[in-house]
Write an enzyme that holds these catalytic residues in place. Sequence first.
Site, PDB file in Angstrom:
ATOM      1  N   ASP A  17       0.847  -1.211   0.000  1.00 52.49           N
ATOM      2  CA  ASP A  17       0.000   0.000   0.000  1.00 52.49           C
ATOM      3  C   ASP A  17       0.876   1.252   0.000  1.00 52.49           C
ATOM      4  O   ASP A  17       0.727   2.127  -0.854  1.00 52.49           O
ATOM      5  CB  ASP A  17      -0.916   0.011   1.240  1.00 52.49           C
ATOM      6  N   GLN A 250      13.780   1.522  -1.924  1.00 52.94           N
ATOM      7  CA  GLN A 250      13.114   1.132  -3.174  1.00 52.94           C
ATOM      8  C   GLN A 250      14.088   1.235  -4.344  1.00 52.94           C
ATOM      9  O   GLN A 250      14.089   0.395  -5.243  1.00 52.94           O
ATOM     10  CB  GLN A 250      11.885   2.007  -3.427  1.00 52.94           C
ATOM     11  N   GLU A 268       2.138  -6.557  -5.328  1.00 49.06           N
ATOM     12  CA  GLU A 268       1.808  -5.674  -6.440  1.00 49.06           C
ATOM     13  C   GLU A 268       3.018  -4.885  -6.942  1.00 49.06           C
ATOM     14  O   GLU A 268       3.371  -4.930  -8.117  1.00 49.06           O
ATOM     15  CB  GLU A 268       0.686  -4.708  -5.996  1.00 49.06           C
TER      16      GLU A 268
HETATM   17  O1  TRH Z   1       4.481  -6.045   0.719  1.00 51.83           O
HETATM   18  P1  TRH Z   1       3.603  -6.646  -0.295  1.00 51.83           P
HETATM   19  O2  TRH Z   1       3.186  -8.013  -0.027  1.00 51.83           O
HETATM   20  O3  TRH Z   1       2.339  -5.732  -0.499  1.00 51.83           O
HETATM   21  C1  TRH Z   1       1.033  -6.253  -0.641  1.00 51.83           C
HETATM   22  C2  TRH Z   1       0.498  -6.129  -2.011  1.00 51.83           C
HETATM   23  O4  TRH Z   1       0.545  -4.806  -2.447  1.00 51.83           O
HETATM   24  C3  TRH Z   1      -0.909  -6.625  -2.035  1.00 51.83           C
HETATM   25  O5  TRH Z   1      -1.451  -6.483  -3.337  1.00 51.83           O
HETATM   26  C4  TRH Z   1      -1.717  -5.840  -1.066  1.00 51.83           C
HETATM   27  O6  TRH Z   1      -3.000  -6.345  -1.057  1.00 51.83           O
HETATM   28  C5  TRH Z   1      -1.090  -5.962   0.271  1.00 51.83           C
HETATM   29  O7  TRH Z   1       0.247  -5.506   0.217  1.00 51.83           O
HETATM   30  C6  TRH Z   1      -1.838  -5.138   1.269  1.00 51.83           C
HETATM   31  O8  TRH Z   1       4.366  -6.647  -1.712  1.00 51.83           O
HETATM   32  P2  TRH Z   1       4.674  -5.468  -2.742  1.00 51.83           P
HETATM   33  O9  TRH Z   1       3.407  -4.949  -3.335  1.00 51.83           O
HETATM   34  O10 TRH Z   1       5.669  -5.984  -3.653  1.00 51.83           O
HETATM   35  O11 TRH Z   1       5.317  -4.308  -1.885  1.00 51.83           O
HETATM   36  C7  TRH Z   1       6.614  -4.402  -1.373  1.00 51.83           C
HETATM   37  C8  TRH Z   1       7.257  -3.029  -1.408  1.00 51.83           C
HETATM   38  O12 TRH Z   1       8.479  -3.071  -0.694  1.00 51.83           O
HETATM   39  C9  TRH Z   1       7.593  -2.573  -2.820  1.00 51.83           C
HETATM   40  O13 TRH Z   1       7.384  -1.157  -2.916  1.00 51.83           O
HETATM   41  C10 TRH Z   1       9.084  -2.853  -2.944  1.00 51.83           C
HETATM   42  C11 TRH Z   1       9.527  -2.578  -1.527  1.00 51.83           C
HETATM   43  N1  TRH Z   1      10.778  -3.214  -1.111  1.00 51.83           N
HETATM   44  C12 TRH Z   1      11.836  -2.398  -0.749  1.00 51.83           C
HETATM   45  O14 TRH Z   1      11.733  -1.146  -0.846  1.00 51.83           O
HETATM   46  N2  TRH Z   1      12.990  -2.962  -0.291  1.00 51.83           N
HETATM   47  C13 TRH Z   1      13.146  -4.297  -0.223  1.00 51.83           C
HETATM   48  O15 TRH Z   1      14.232  -4.761   0.194  1.00 51.83           O
HETATM   49  C14 TRH Z   1      12.060  -5.129  -0.622  1.00 51.83           C
HETATM   50  C15 TRH Z   1      12.215  -6.633  -0.563  1.00 51.83           C
HETATM   51  C16 TRH Z   1      10.883  -4.563  -1.050  1.00 51.83           C
END
Ligand code: TRH
Length: 380
Positions: A17, A250, A268
């Site tokens: 989110d 990120q 996502e």
């Molecule tokens: O964390 P998530 O499982 O988020 C989920 C999904 O958005 C899902 O659709 C939603 O319903 C739920 O949340 C509430 O996975 P996602 O979407 O990949 O988000 C991870 C974020 O973390 C993404 O912006 C990338 C970031 N990230 C980093 O910044 N550093 C890192 O080391 C890693 C592994 C990820």
Amino acid sequence: MNKRWDIFCKIVDNFGDIGVCWRLARQLQAEHGLQVRLWIDDLIVAKQLIPTLDISLPRQVTQNISIDHWHADTVFSGDADVVIEAFSCGLPAAYLSKMRPNTVWINLEYLSAETWVDSFHAGNSKQGDLTRHFFFPGFTPATGGLLREHDIITNNQQLASRKPLQHQFLNQLNLEHSDRLKISLFCYPHAPVHALLNAMASANQPIDCYVPASSILPIIAGFFGKDSIVAGEVLRHQNLNLYVLPFLSQADYDKLLAICDVNFVRGEDSWIRAIWAGKPFIWQPYLQSEETHITKLKAFLALFYDSFDNTSRQSSYDVHLAWVGNDISTEIWQHYLNNLAPLKALTLQQSNTLVAQADLATKLVIFSEKIIKNIVKNKV
Ligand code: TRH
């Protein structure tokens, strides 16, 4: 001009989110010159993605984005031209009461590759004097598109093609350079992580697996017979070298995806970042009731892999379905690895096709302008 945008972000679970909202906010500001205010209900979780955040402050500006803590007693001014309600988070009643009939109210939906998205995108419903518009991200030109910064593809391509840049990045993370196959691993803890590590360890080629800190660390520790592991540790078993990384920014996470040969992603935002990295990836959808996540996965597999040759398509389906199932066998994994060369070329081709479409932030800005024009037209 619809210059002032408010984005409401409720952190339900994990980082998706805030990951999406923060990325969108920065892009709207940097690439479209908008004044963006991001309302966040949980600053503690948000701080993981926005390390400069001071969680004691109710309001602050960071990277040109105004970040406001959204809580039960927040007093709103309601002066925004466009309001983004992220993922149907529900705008607070006190805010809704300040909105004008010509305030553009857009609900940003979750991403899905299902075919119904094309016809649901850009619908609306009346709520009293206000109109709530539905904006669906997606993979076809008929949808709201995918979040993509203007420079991400160039940055990723430069990094993927230049060894000195890769070494610089690895050095920064205190990682050794090697010519071994590089794999990043980010997934939900219910994935068959032990089976995957076992398959990697017994595959016919050495693998460097990079794992940014997340809820799977205890499972990985268990695989190596340890009680716990922390960032900085290197664990080895047969052909598997596993590097535990800190949770990255990120920007650094994008770099990691760009230098790896295969990326395991989830949810996502990381899913889309893997597409922009242009490397073969394995996506684990967010777990939903009634197997909805499997429906979403199958829709994506059909959309993304159906143009692949039979062998590459089959190995992609097999590895995805095994990963969302309870097991990933050594045979399925080895078959996937055996097909990496065509998978790499075909994934890049699909990524390029998606890059040719307008990005989500641009489509959102155009969509808001169209709504404003219609409102003006209706008034005349
Ligand atoms: O964390 P998530 O499982 O988020 C989920 C999904 O958005 C899902 O659709 C939603 O319903 C739920 O949340 C509430 O996975 P996602 O979407 O990949 O988000 C991870 C974020 O973390 C993404 O912006 C990338 C970031 N990230 C980093 O910044 N550093 C890192 O080391 C890693 C592994 C990820």
